[in-house]
Design a protein around this motif. Structure first.
Motif, short mmCIF file in Angstrom:
data_model
loop_
_atom_site.label_atom_id
_atom_site.label_comp_id
_atom_site.label_asym_id
_atom_site.label_seq_id
_atom_site.Cartn_x
_atom_site.Cartn_y
_atom_site.Cartn_z
N ALA A 36 -2.22 -2.74 -3.73
CA ALA A 36 -3.64 -1.78 -3.44
C ALA A 36 -3.56 -0.49 -4.01
O ALA A 36 -4.38 0.01 -3.82
CB ALA A 36 -3.87 -1.78 -2.00
N GLY A 37 -2.12 -0.40 -4.61
CA GLY A 37 -2.18 1.03 -5.08
C GLY A 37 -1.93 2.24 -4.02
O GLY A 37 -1.38 1.93 -3.09
N ASN A 38 -2.37 3.29 -4.01
CA ASN A 38 -1.96 4.72 -3.16
C ASN A 38 -3.25 4.77 -2.42
O ASN A 38 -4.38 5.07 -3.08
CB ASN A 38 -1.15 5.60 -3.99
CG ASN A 38 0.01 5.50 -4.41
OD1 ASN A 38 0.69 4.57 -3.93
ND2 ASN A 38 0.60 6.07 -5.23
N GLY B 240 7.32 9.32 -2.73
CA GLY B 240 7.83 8.25 -2.45
C GLY B 240 7.29 7.05 -3.00
O GLY B 240 8.09 6.35 -3.61
N PRO B 241 5.96 6.71 -2.93
CA PRO B 241 5.74 5.31 -3.28
C PRO B 241 5.57 5.22 -4.60
O PRO B 241 6.29 4.04 -5.21
CB PRO B 241 4.14 5.50 -2.94
CG PRO B 241 4.05 6.39 -1.81
CD PRO B 241 5.15 7.56 -1.91
N ASP B 242 5.65 6.15 -5.68
CA ASP B 242 5.47 5.92 -7.06
C ASP B 242 7.09 5.69 -7.52
O ASP B 242 7.33 4.82 -8.30
CB ASP B 242 5.11 7.15 -7.80
CG ASP B 242 3.35 7.09 -7.87
OD1 ASP B 242 3.00 6.03 -7.44
OD2 ASP B 242 2.83 8.02 -8.26
N GLY C 19 5.85 5.12 2.76
CA GLY C 19 5.50 6.54 2.62
C GLY C 19 6.06 7.25 1.66
O GLY C 19 6.90 6.86 0.79
N GLY C 20 5.98 8.39 1.54
CA GLY C 20 5.26 9.21 2.84
C GLY C 20 6.39 9.31 3.90
O GLY C 20 7.53 8.89 3.90
N LEU D 72 0.87 -1.13 -0.12
CA LEU D 72 -0.06 0.01 0.16
C LEU D 72 0.66 1.31 0.03
O LEU D 72 1.77 1.30 0.75
CB LEU D 72 -0.98 -0.17 1.06
CG LEU D 72 -1.92 1.20 1.62
CD1 LEU D 72 -2.84 1.33 0.16
CD2 LEU D 72 -2.61 1.24 2.83
N GLY D 73 0.76 2.01 -0.92
CA GLY D 73 1.45 3.49 -1.01
C GLY D 73 0.54 4.40 -0.28
O GLY D 73 -0.43 4.49 -0.07
N VAL D 74 1.42 5.35 0.73
CA VAL D 74 0.83 6.41 1.50
C VAL D 74 1.60 7.44 1.05
O VAL D 74 2.51 8.14 1.69
CB VAL D 74 1.11 6.01 3.11
CG1 VAL D 74 0.32 7.05 3.74
CG2 VAL D 74 0.40 4.77 3.46
#
Length: 302
Positions: free
Chosen positions: A78-80, A44-46, A113-114, A26-28
């Motif tokens: 789950a994407g962001n 950050g997540p991407d 994260g994040g 999961l990206g936050v």
């Protein structure tokens, strides 16, 4: 813009339809936006997903781990979370709700994260399921400061006040460098946390690891891993770099030393792509994420 899934794993489209999955990325993409000149962890997540394309799923030398932890976990992405950077009041409930969905589906969250502020809403979600939760926080900063409000410096101050974790069985590992307020180690200890400064860990690595494992035992563990635990020479793209940290070999070895503990959630944070050089930090963070997947696959309850 979002990139492909972490390491090309399937996208989670519906929690009810992914019952076979044991873990989920999961990206936050949230940061408080208050740093004087290093704002960018929301990206950050991407960046981590993009660099994860360099990783392959099989460990050459598993050393007791699953050779392919992605397959062992049936990992999905789950994407962001649809965060609102800089707006804690709007973003925290969204982060907590996204975590609730994964935990309700029986999956172990492996988040990215994040900045360090994203940990608090995640802890709130995990604490609902585990009344005896502890945190293992690996970071160059304690994030436990004697300050008011919600920000990266008060994440674990608020967590202790809200009784989200048992501070007396929780650890902050790796504090070093400089900070903007005096007495942070003493204040963290006054709240009950076991604070292990970097100098203390360096003096007796095996002893510190043994003490952590003995103190935590079989209790459910939330692992929070801040990328600034690494030296800026290998991880320049972080929010608050501090010289004198781990090299990649040392950081990965530390993670592997905790194999077999009862991990219930993972949180890798503070990659700031705007300051990253050659995407080195994002690539290293993707590697840390994969190591966290290996730990999840070795968790006894899994």
């Amino acid at each position: 813009m979002s990139f492909a899934t972490f390491m090309g794993v399937p996208m989670k489209t519906d929690a009810a339809a992914t019952g076979a999955s044991r873990a989920c990325v999961l990206g936050v993409p949230f940061d408080c936006g208050t740093h004087p000149f290093r704002v960018g962890s929301r990206e950050g997540p991407d960046a981590i997903r993009r660099q994860s394309r360099l990783l392959r799923p099989f460990f050459v030398d598993p050393q007791g781990r699953p050779a392919n932890p992605l397959e062992a976990l049936r990992l999905v992405d789950a994407g962001n979370v649809h965060c609102h950077p800089g707006d804690i009041a709007r973003s925290y409930p969204l982060i907590e709700r996204a975590m609730d969905e994964l935990l309700d589906a029986g999956m172990t969250p492996v988040t990215m994260g994040g900045d360090g502020a994203v940990t608090l809403p995640q802890l709130r979600a995990v604490r609902k399921r585990y009344s005896d939760l502890v945190v293992l926080h690996i970071d160059a900063h304690t994030d436990t400061y004697d300050l008011d409000g919600f920000n990266t410096a008060t994440t674990f101050t608020r967590a202790a006040e809200e009784k989200l974790v048992d501070a007396h069985a929780s650890f902050h590992v790796g504090a070093r460098g400089t900070t903007f307020i005096d007495g942070v180690i003493g204040f963290g200890r006054s709240l009950g946390f076991n604070v292990v400064p970097f100098s203390e860990f360096e003096a007796d690595r095996e002893g510190c690891i043994a003490r952590i494992r003995e103190r935590i035992g079989e209790r459910p563990v939330y692992l929070c891993f801040d990328m600034d635990i690494f030296d800026p020479s290998c991880a320049p793209g972080v929010c608050t770099p501090e010289w004198g940290g781990f090299n990649p070999k040392e950081g990965i070895a530390l993670l592997r030393a905790f194999a077999g503990m009862n991990f219930v959630s993972f949180d890798v944070n503070t990659v700031s792509p705007a300051q990253d050089i050659g995407d080195a930090t994002a690539f290293l963070a993707a590697t840390v994420m994969l190591e966290c997947c290996a730990l999840a696959a070795q968790t006894p309850s899994r």
